[in-house]
Enzyme design. Structure first.
Site, PDB file in Angstrom:
ATOM      1  N   HIS A 161       6.049  31.495 -31.647  1.00 61.01           N
ATOM      2  CA  HIS A 161       6.643  30.927 -32.872  1.00 61.01           C
ATOM      3  C   HIS A 161       6.391  31.779 -34.116  1.00 61.01           C
ATOM      4  CE1 HIS A 161       7.975  27.298 -30.937  1.00 61.01           C
ATOM      5  NE2 HIS A 161       6.761  26.953 -30.553  1.00 61.01           N
ATOM      6  N   ASP A 196       8.838  28.684 -22.200  1.00 60.27           N
ATOM      7  CA  ASP A 196       8.166  27.590 -22.915  1.00 60.27           C
ATOM      8  C   ASP A 196       9.205  26.514 -23.262  1.00 60.27           C
ATOM      9  OD1 ASP A 196       5.385  27.261 -24.711  1.00 60.27           O
ATOM     10  OD2 ASP A 196       7.127  26.262 -25.616  1.00 60.27           O
ATOM     11  N   HIS A 198       9.592  25.038 -25.925  1.00 55.40           N
ATOM     12  CA  HIS A 198      10.078  25.225 -27.297  1.00 55.40           C
ATOM     13  C   HIS A 198      10.708  26.607 -27.461  1.00 55.40           C
ATOM     14  CE1 HIS A 198       6.674  22.338 -27.519  1.00 55.40           C
ATOM     15  NE2 HIS A 198       7.536  21.677 -28.264  1.00 55.40           N
ATOM     16  N   ASP A 285       4.843  23.618 -21.028  1.00 50.14           N
ATOM     17  CA  ASP A 285       5.106  22.303 -21.615  1.00 50.14           C
ATOM     18  C   ASP A 285       6.455  21.738 -21.189  1.00 50.14           C
ATOM     19  OD1 ASP A 285       6.091  24.437 -23.076  1.00 50.14           O
ATOM     20  OD2 ASP A 285       5.212  23.824 -24.987  1.00 50.14           O
TER      21      ASP A 285
HETATM   22 ZN    ZN Z   1       5.857  25.061 -26.458  1.00 48.10          ZN
END
Ligand code: ZN
Length: 343
Positions: A161, A196, A198, A285
Site C-alpha cells: 500500500h 493480497d 486488498h 487475507d
Molecule cells: Zn490485505
C-alpha cells in the site's frame, strides 16, 4: 526454498489502529510472522536466513526523500511533542482538496502530508522494522538472482500500500516495489502478481507510467474494499506504462472457482509479458475467515494457488503482505509455498 526473516519486526507493535470511528486492537501484529516462521520450520520448507543490509540506495530508487526522512524521525518528533508515554503517532489532519501540503512543517503537518489513513500508526520500533522488511525482500531478490527457483521474504510490516510518497494500509516502505526496482537495476525484467485481498495501490502507482514492470492484482472491488480510491478495472497504466497494469477486482464472497479464473487470466498476461522474474505480493487475507476481508478461499485452495503460480515456470520471489486470521495464517501461507515447491 530459502526464507528470509529478521526479529526486528517484533519492535513494531502499535497495538491499536483508528478504524470504524474508534481505536481498535491492531490486526497487523507480530504474532503473524512468528507463527508463519514456526510453520516454515515445522514443515521443513528450507533454511531460515537473516537478511543482508543493502543500505538506503535501493529505497531511494523508489521512495521520495521527504517520506524516507520523515519516517526515520517521526517517532522522535512525535514524542518530543506529546511526551515519552504518548500513544502511537496517528495523523489527525490531511492536506485534502484546496489545502496545501507541508512536507517540511511540524510533526502533525508532515504526518498528514505523508499518511493516507489512520490505520498505520508509528511507534519507536517502526522504522527499524520497516528497514529490515526491505532488506528481507532484497535478500530474497538476491537469492533469486543467484539462481534459486524461489525464495520467501517473510517481511513485516507489509509494503504494497505504500507509494513513492505516501504510507498507509499498515505499510511504510514498499518492500516488493523496491525489490522489483532492484531487479530492473540488475538488468532483469520483473512482473508483479499481487494476490493480497486488498489492491496494492502503492505498487501500482509506483510503476503506473512504466512499461518495464508489469503489475497484476487480484482483489476485492474497491467499491467496497480498502483502499477504496484505487484498484478499479479501468486503471490500465498511463503513457509508456499503458497496458502494463492489470486490475482484476472481484465481488464480495468470491470463492476459489471464480478466483482461479482470474488467477489464470493474470498469469496469461504475465506469460505474454515474458518477464525474467516473478514477484508475488503474498497476502493471505483472501481466506474465508479473515477478520477484515470478504473472500471465501479455503485452506486447501492455497495449495492450488501455489501450484498454479509454479506453472508459469518463472523464478519466483514471494513477499509476505497481509493476512489476519491467526489460527489459519501460518498453514495457508506455507500451503502456497508448498504448492509452488511441488508444482
Ligand atoms: Zn490485505
Amino acid at each position: 526454498m530459502k526464507t528470509f526473516y529478521a526479529a526486528s519486526h517484533l519492535e513494531h507493535a502499535p497495538g491499536q489502529e483508528f478504524e470504524g470511528g474508534r481505536l481498535t486492537p491492531a490486526v497487523e501484529v507480530p504474532a503473524r510472522v512468528e507463527r508463519v516462521r514456526a510453520e516454515v520450520e515445522r514443515r521443513k520448507l528450507g533454511p531460515i536466513l537473516a537478511p543482508e543490509d543493502f543500505g538506503m540506495a535501493p529505497i531511494a530508487r523508489v521512495h521520495d526523500a521527504g517520506l524516507v526522512q520523515f519516517l526515520g524521525e517521526a517517532s522522535e518528533l512525535w514524542h518530543k511533542r506529546y511526551g515519552e508515554n504518548a500513544p502511537p503517532a496517528i495523523p489527525s489532519a490531511w492536506p485534502a482538496r484546496g489545502l496545501r501540503e507541508r512536507p517540511v512543517g511540524d510533526v502533525e503537518s508532515r504526518l498528514g502530508t505523508y499518511a493516507f489513513d489512520t490505520a498505520t500508526p508509528i511507534v519507536k520500533g517502526t522504522w527499524n522494522a520497516a528497514l529490515a522488511a526491505v532488506n528481507i525482500a532484497l535478500s530474497g531478490a538476491q537469492a533469486i538472482k543467484g539462481g534459486e527457483r524461489a525464495a520467501f521474504a517473510l517481511a513485516r510490516p507489509p509494503g504494497h500500500h505504500a507509494s513513492a510518497d505516501l504510507f498507509g494500509g499498515y505499510c511504510y516502505l514498499n518492500n516488493i516495489a523496491i525489490a522489483a526496482q532492484w531487479f530492473v537495476d540488475q538488468g532483469l525484467k520483473p512482473a508483479i502478481l499481487d494476490v493480497d485481498y486488498h489492491h496494492g495501490n502503492g505498487t501500482q502507482s509506483i510503476f503506473y507510467n512504466r512499461s518495464d514492470v508489469l503489475y497484476c492484482s487480484l482483489h476485492g472491488d474497491p467499491s467496497f474494499a480498502f483502499p477504496h480510491f484505487l484498484g478499479f478495472a479501468d486503471e490500465t497504466g498511463a503513457g509508456a506504462g499503458e497496458g502494463a497494469n492489470l486490475n482484476l477486482p472481484m465481488a464480495m464472497y468470491t470463492d476459489w472457482s471464480h478466483y482461479a479464473e482470474a488467477l489464470a487470466l493474470a498469469l496469461k498476461r504475465i506469460t505474454a509479458f515474458a518477464p525474467d522474474v516473478l514477484l508475488v505480493s503474498l497476502g493471505l487475507d483472501t481466506f474465508e475467515a479473515d477478520p477484515i476481508s470478504r473472500f471465501k478461499l479455503k485452506r486447501e485452495d492455497y495449495l492450488r494457488m501455489g501450484e498454479t503460480i509454479a506453472a508459469a515456470n518463472l523464478p519466483t520471489l514471494f513477499v509476505f503482505e497481509g493476512g489476519y486470521n491467526l489460527d489459519a495464517l501460518a498453514e495457508i501461507t506455507v500451503n502456497v509455498l508448498d504448492g509452488f515447491a511441488g508444482g
